[in-house]
Design a protein around this motif. Structure first.
Motif, short mmCIF file in Angstrom:
data_model
loop_
_atom_site.label_atom_id
_atom_site.label_comp_id
_atom_site.label_asym_id
_atom_site.label_seq_id
_atom_site.Cartn_x
_atom_site.Cartn_y
_atom_site.Cartn_z
N ALA A 1 12.84 -1.57 12.57
CA ALA A 1 11.44 -0.75 12.22
C ALA A 1 11.89 0.07 11.00
N VAL A 2 11.26 0.64 10.07
CA VAL A 2 11.65 1.46 9.04
C VAL A 2 10.54 2.52 8.97
N SER A 3 10.75 3.63 8.49
CA SER A 3 9.91 4.83 8.47
C SER A 3 9.78 5.08 6.95
N LEU A 4 8.76 5.68 6.57
CA LEU A 4 8.36 6.26 5.00
C LEU A 4 9.27 7.54 5.01
N ALA B 1 6.29 5.21 -10.05
CA ALA B 1 6.09 4.01 -9.36
C ALA B 1 7.44 3.08 -9.24
N LEU B 2 7.72 2.85 -8.05
CA LEU B 2 8.98 2.23 -7.73
C LEU B 2 8.88 0.82 -8.35
N TYR C 1 0.85 -1.25 -0.11
CA TYR C 1 0.07 0.06 -0.14
C TYR C 1 0.84 1.21 -0.07
N PRO C 2 0.88 2.30 -1.10
CA PRO C 2 1.59 3.21 -1.05
C PRO C 2 1.44 4.33 -0.10
N ARG C 3 0.11 4.39 0.42
CA ARG C 3 -0.22 5.45 1.48
C ARG C 3 -1.42 4.84 2.04
N GLY D 1 9.39 0.81 4.38
CA GLY D 1 9.51 2.22 4.18
C GLY D 1 9.87 2.46 2.72
N ALA D 2 9.52 1.64 2.00
CA ALA D 2 10.03 1.95 0.57
C ALA D 2 8.81 2.91 0.06
#
Length: 555
Positions: free
Chosen positions: A223-226, A207-208, A180-182, A195-196
């Motif tokens: 943990a990763v962050s956006l 789009a990645l 989900y992108p957002r 976080g990608a």
């Protein structure tokens, strides 16, 4: 961490195939059904290279291609042409390898382990141990439907979609995986997070993971962050003419008539929900019909003029009050102005829109239009994808632009009746998956009043009533859909898609509101009631033929 390798994936099609059948999606779109992903991509390539007369947009999905037309007549002609197509065009998809670091702690991870029999660790091993290929884009910008090398992780969607899935969620549904992108609604099973940045308009390729890319998920513990970033600001520090937001009310957004033709990127049209009211407000101040204006719900919006301005408010009838910076006994500090009438808001004066007496949404137009940078050809806010300006905030400034096309303002106009305390009746035509329901369910759909739930928004109206029972079990492959579509999740409660809807969905569409009544639907308030009826001349569907398209006649 994200890595990209310079590898190429090429898929060729040589055998001759045909479209299996065509179904109507409302009155201005058709759904071509095919035998598999490669035929879908072949048809999409043909339609993009040689558009059919009246064709507006093309959207590929798992086993279908949605073609949107400019009129019901064009839709019927396109349907007939699709059934005669030979799918012999090659489809080339070039992409690299994208590695996405993922923390596997999703809310549904344990349940997926039980559904697949793999257990939690087995799910992680199966997800990271294969290469996924992005078959097509949909749902939202940056949301790629990825097909794996095996079916070990095949799981159903949730029986009731979540109203908000966190951004970066890694998910499964059917044979697909996606990110989900957002933050957005969604019914997929959540197994992790990343976080990608799956969608970034500042990149050459936003789009990645685009169709044709291969994707490798890699398990990480931290943990990763956006990545930072967000919608464009609507402020202008050196502005000398425009409006200042004193109070944004419940939700106020910049909207025009929307952005079309970008469904291949997963971008919906967005735009004003009540298009007629937006056009009316713009017409009153002398703007072009598509000029950007402010859409606000349930009253409470207050704006102050920076320099003298000409404004008009259309839509839900409300009290419009103007307060002057100062006043005395000879000149009152406030006055009222009528709705659907142009008026002057002098420098320093403040306009406040009161709570609607009926309806739900109001549109405030300023002469010249709201002057902000367009994104993909539109100034509209798309609340699902995050494309466009952020919701208005107190203290924000925005300029009036050069969208006036008339040297004079318009005359006061009469407005239609807006939904009130009674039941609003909306005409519908059979949906492409009405055959997932028997006669009793179809009768129940149109035989009861549906209440608009508080969880409703610009993405869709969630309806409360007696649940509808399907006659078919199992999953529906994701397919394109349109504003006005009424999807029915397994729980049986319909969701009426509005302008910010996901462009693909995996729940059957029982019916579609006719396009001309979407403005009326947008004005039904939270807690209001809706009753659906089959549009005159369409009737209750009884059967569907694969030999001939189920295309409504022109109304």
């Amino acid at each position: 961490m994200i890595e990209t390798a310079g590898e190429t994936l090429a898929v060729q099609r040589a055998a001759v195939q045909k479209v299996r059948s065509v179904r109507a999606v409302g009155t201005r779109a058709v759904l071509a059904e095919l035998t598999g992903t490669q035929d879908v991509l072949a048809l999409q390539a043909l339609l993009l290279e040689n558009p059919l007369p009246g064709q507006l947009d093309v959207l590929a999905a798992a086993e279908t291609v949605l073609v949107t037309a400019d009129s019901p007549v064009s839709a019927r002609r396109i349907a007939a042409r699709l059934l005669r197509f030979d799918l012999i065009a090659p489809v080339q998809r070039d992409g690299g390898l994208v590695v996405i670091d993922t923390v596997y702690d999703g809310e549904d991870l344990a349940e997926v382990g039980e559904l697949t029999g793999l257990g939690t660790e087995g799910v992680i091993a199966a997800h990271t141990g294969q290469i996924w290929t992005v078959a097509f884009a949909g749902f939202a910008p940056g949301f790629g439907y990825m097909v794996g090398e095996n079916q070990a992780l095949e799981v159903p969607r949730r029986s009731s979609p979540r109203t908000a899935v966190p951004a970066g969620s890694v998910a499964l549904a059917g044979n697909y995986s996606a990110v989900y992108p957002r933050r957005s609604p969604g019914g997929w099973q959540l197994i992790g997070r990343t976080g990608a940045a799956m969608w970034d308009l500042d990149r050459e390729q936003p789009a990645l993971a685009a169709p044709g890319h291969r994707v490798q998920f890699r398990a990480v513990r931290d943990a990763v962050s956006l990545a930072p970033g967000g919608p464009a600001e609507v402020a202008a520090s050196d502005m000398t003419s425009g409006l200042r937001v004193v109070s944004p009310g419940l939700q106020s957004l910049i909207q025009d008539l929307g952005r079309y033709g970008h469904s291949g990127l997963g971008v919906s049209a967005a735009g004003a929900l009540d298009r007629a009211s937006l056009r009316r407000a713009n017409r009153l101040v002398g703007n072009a019909p598509s000029a950007a204006a402010i859409e606000t719900v349930a009253g409470g919006l207050a704006v102050q003029a920076v320099g003298d301005q000409v404004l008009a408010v259309a839509g839900a009838p409300s009290d419009l009050t103007i307060a002057s910076p100062s006043g005395d006994d000879l000149e009152p500090a406030w006055r009222t102005v009528p709705i659907a009438t142009p008026f002057a808001l002098l420098d320093g004066e403040t306009l406040t829109i009161g709570a609607p007496q009926s309806g739900f949404r109001s549109y405030l137009a300023v002469r010249g239009g709201v002057d902000i940078a367009p994104v993909l050809g539109s100034r509209s806010t798309d609340t699902m994808s995050g494309i466009g300006p952020a919701p208005l905030a107190a203290g924000q400034l925005f300029a009036a632009g050069g969208e006036a096309e008339s040297g004079v303002v318009g005359h006061p106009e009469l407005q239609p009746d807006f939904p009130g305390a009674g039941v609003t009746v909306l005409d519908v035509v059979p949906g492409p998956r009405a055959d997932w329901f028997d006669a009793a369910a179809l009768a129940s759909f149109c035989g009861q009043d549906w209440e608009v739930k508080p969880q409703s928004n610009r993405v869709g109206m969630r309806l409360q009533g007696t649940p509808l029972q399907r006659t078919r079990q199992g999953e529906l492959a994701s397919e394109g859909t349109v504003a006005g579509a009424l999807q029915v999740p397994p729980e049986g409660l319909p969701v009426l898609f509005l302008a910010d809807h996901p462009i693909t969905g995996g729940y059957p569409v029982i019916a579609v509101v006719v396009d001309s009544q979407l403005d009326l639907a947008a004005q039904v308030p939270i807690g209001g009631s809706i009753r659906f009826r089959w549009a005159p001349g369409y009737g209750l569907p009884t059967s569907f033929s694969e030999a001939s398209p189920n295309i409504p006649q022109t109304k």
